[in-house]
Design a protein around this motif. Structure first.
Motif, PDB file in Angstrom:
ATOM      1  N   UNK A 115       0.758  -1.527   0.044  1.00 50.75           N
ATOM      2  CA  UNK A 115       0.124   0.059   0.328  1.00 50.75           C
ATOM      3  C   UNK A 115       0.944   1.117  -0.055  1.00 50.75           C
ATOM      4  N   UNK A 116       0.408   2.288  -1.108  1.00 50.18           N
ATOM      5  CA  UNK A 116       1.280   3.514  -0.791  1.00 50.18           C
ATOM      6  C   UNK A 116       0.679   4.487  -0.920  1.00 50.18           C
ATOM      7  N   UNK A 117       0.856   4.957   0.131  1.00 51.95           N
ATOM      8  CA  UNK A 117       0.166   6.305   0.901  1.00 51.95           C
ATOM      9  C   UNK A 117       0.966   7.796   0.815  1.00 51.95           C
ATOM     10  N   UNK A 118       0.492   9.032  -0.219  1.00 55.21           N
ATOM     11  CA  UNK A 118       1.120  10.637   0.298  1.00 55.21           C
ATOM     12  C   UNK A 118       0.202  11.535  -0.515  1.00 55.21           C
ATOM     13  N   UNK A 119       0.427  12.093   0.885  1.00 54.70           N
ATOM     14  CA  UNK A 119      -0.956  13.390   1.653  1.00 54.70           C
ATOM     15  C   UNK A 119       0.206  14.774   1.597  1.00 54.70           C
ATOM     16  N   UNK A 120      -0.654  15.683   0.988  1.00 58.88           N
ATOM     17  CA  UNK A 120       0.261  17.290   1.093  1.00 58.88           C
ATOM     18  C   UNK A 120      -1.093  18.098   1.307  1.00 58.88           C
ATOM     19  N   UNK A 121      -0.611  18.960   2.089  1.00 60.89           N
ATOM     20  CA  UNK A 121      -1.618  20.265   2.465  1.00 60.89           C
ATOM     21  C   UNK A 121      -1.582  20.859   0.474  1.00 60.89           C
ATOM     22  N   UNK A 122      -3.103  21.619   0.184  1.00 58.10           N
ATOM     23  CA  UNK A 122      -3.001  22.308  -0.509  1.00 58.10           C
ATOM     24  C   UNK A 122      -4.291  23.201  -0.329  1.00 58.10           C
ATOM     25  N   UNK A 123      -5.059  24.603  -1.054  1.00 61.33           N
ATOM     26  CA  UNK A 123      -5.650  25.298  -0.898  1.00 61.33           C
ATOM     27  C   UNK A 123      -6.853  24.756  -1.878  1.00 61.33           C
ATOM     28  N   UNK A 124      -8.116  24.418  -0.691  1.00 57.42           N
ATOM     29  CA  UNK A 124      -9.003  23.918  -1.300  1.00 57.42           C
ATOM     30  C   UNK A 124     -10.411  25.156  -0.557  1.00 57.42           C
ATOM     31  N   UNK A 125     -10.526  26.193  -0.842  1.00 55.17           N
ATOM     32  CA  UNK A 125     -10.951  27.370  -0.368  1.00 55.17           C
ATOM     33  C   UNK A 125     -12.606  27.169  -0.288  1.00 55.17           C
ATOM     34  N   UNK A 126     -13.025  26.235  -1.477  1.00 57.51           N
ATOM     35  CA  UNK A 126     -14.344  25.725  -1.075  1.00 57.51           C
ATOM     36  C   UNK A 126     -14.095  24.401  -0.505  1.00 57.51           C
ATOM     37  N   UNK A 127     -13.565  23.796  -0.084  1.00 58.10           N
ATOM     38  CA  UNK A 127     -13.931  22.858   0.910  1.00 58.10           C
ATOM     39  C   UNK A 127     -15.017  21.648   0.035  1.00 58.10           C
ATOM     40  N   UNK A 128     -14.133  21.381  -1.019  1.00 59.10           N
ATOM     41  CA  UNK A 128     -14.868  20.373  -1.470  1.00 59.10           C
ATOM     42  C   UNK A 128     -13.809  19.160  -1.205  1.00 59.10           C
ATOM     43  N   UNK A 129     -15.291  17.619  -0.677  1.00 58.16           N
ATOM     44  CA  UNK A 129     -14.399  17.328  -0.859  1.00 58.16           C
ATOM     45  C   UNK A 129     -15.176  15.798  -1.633  1.00 58.16           C
ATOM     46  N   UNK A 130     -14.413  14.502  -2.321  1.00 59.08           N
ATOM     47  CA  UNK A 130     -14.140  14.111  -3.660  1.00 59.08           C
ATOM     48  C   UNK A 130     -13.646  12.719  -2.828  1.00 59.08           C
ATOM     49  N   UNK A 131     -14.326  11.783  -3.765  1.00 58.57           N
ATOM     50  CA  UNK A 131     -12.618  10.754  -3.492  1.00 58.57           C
ATOM     51  C   UNK A 131     -13.443   9.794  -4.932  1.00 58.57           C
ATOM     52  N   UNK A 132     -12.704   9.842  -5.903  1.00 58.67           N
ATOM     53  CA  UNK A 132     -12.122   9.172  -6.984  1.00 58.67           C
ATOM     54  C   UNK A 132     -11.108   8.626  -7.019  1.00 58.67           C
ATOM     55  N   UNK A 133     -11.320   7.037  -7.950  1.00 51.68           N
ATOM     56  CA  UNK A 133     -10.908   6.634  -8.378  1.00 51.68           C
ATOM     57  C   UNK A 133      -9.520   6.952 -10.056  1.00 51.68           C
ATOM     58  N   UNK A 134      -8.245   7.205  -9.935  1.00 52.05           N
ATOM     59  CA  UNK A 134      -8.708   7.029 -11.430  1.00 52.05           C
ATOM     60  C   UNK A 134      -7.900   6.025 -12.203  1.00 52.05           C
ATOM     61  N   UNK A 135      -8.009   5.121 -13.426  1.00 52.09           N
ATOM     62  CA  UNK A 135      -7.400   4.095 -13.981  1.00 52.09           C
ATOM     63  C   UNK A 135      -6.187   3.792 -13.787  1.00 52.09           C
ATOM     64  N   UNK A 136      -4.747   3.331 -14.327  1.00 44.99           N
ATOM     65  CA  UNK A 136      -3.588   3.222 -14.464  1.00 44.99           C
ATOM     66  C   UNK A 136      -3.330   4.061 -15.644  1.00 44.99           C
ATOM     67  N   UNK A 137      -3.821   3.845 -17.036  1.00 41.14           N
ATOM     68  CA  UNK A 137      -3.928   4.707 -18.066  1.00 41.14           C
ATOM     69  C   UNK A 137      -3.979   6.081 -17.757  1.00 41.14           C
TER      70      UNK A 137
END
Length: 231
Positions: free
Chosen positions: A176-198
């Protein structure tokens, strides 16, 4: 449609969008590139239904319009042409004429109306981060992606967007690999999406060391917009 532009601009666009096209496709239209005029140039689009890439570049517009062209054929033709201006025009019955100096080619395309539309997402559901940051995050998690097609949900990268952080996660069931970074999210959007290998591979290829990438989150899609390329 009739356009004129330097070889390097056309070839760059063709190569950029051809990466997502599957050579042996059950639908002939998906083996083609959509080439259409815009206000200041042209747009090239390639897709395999799972991922789509759009690339825009400047060109001289002699006549507005659009046509789909076999990706491999036009790629092979343009690659061998001299480094000069190239003219591409569409005729009746979806015939495409490609000329440059003394070179002349005629190939058959398909109507642009048959080409699938790329998904559109709400513009307010977006964040902007550095291209270098996203490229690094993708590279650091790519090793743990599963290539086992029987476990489809693991064949990609999880994008998890929280209040002010972006998390990328991959796993093949053993690692399992996990990386987490702080970013600007002014609209407080909460989303989870899986993008394919390609998609991960194409993003890693087009992301640069400089500049920003804007990420749009839809209900079932995610769109990356950077420079003159949209994935």
């Amino acid at each position: 449609m009739k356009i004129k532009l330097p070889k390097n601009k056309l070839l760059t666009g063709i190569q950029r969008v051809s990466n997502v096209i599957t050579p042996k496709n059950t639908l002939p239209i998906l083996s083609n590139i959509l080439l259409e005029t815009t206000g200041s140039g042209i747009r090239l689009i390639g897709t395999d239904w799972e991922i789509g890439i759009s690339y825009t570049t400047e060109a001289e517009i002699l006549e507005k319009g659009g046509i789909t062209i076999p990706a491999k054929k036009i790629g092979d033709i343009v690659k061998e042409l001299p480094d000069e201006e190239i003219t591409v025009s569409s005729q009746k019955n979806n015939t495409i004429i490609i000329t440059s100096q003394k070179s002349f080619f005629k190939i058959l395309g398909l109507p642009k109306e048959d080409f699938p539309d790329l998904p559109k997402v709400k513009s307010e559901e977006s964040i902007t981060i550095k291209q270098k940051l996203l490229k690094t995050m993708l590279l650091m998690t790519s090793f743990a992606i599963s290539y086992d097609e029987t476990r489809y949900v693991l064949n990609g990268t999880l994008f998890s967007l929280g209040d002010n952080q972006l998390k990328l996660v991959t796993t093949d069931g053993r690692r399992l690999s996990l990386i987490q970074k702080k970013i600007d999210n002014p609209n407080k959007i909460k989303k989870e999406v899986i993008i394919p290998i390609k998609t991960s591979a194409e993003l890693s290829r087009v992301l640069k060391e400089e500049g920003d990438v804007r990420i749009f989150f839809g209900q079932n899609q995610i769109v990356f917009e950077l420079n003159n390329t949209t994935v």
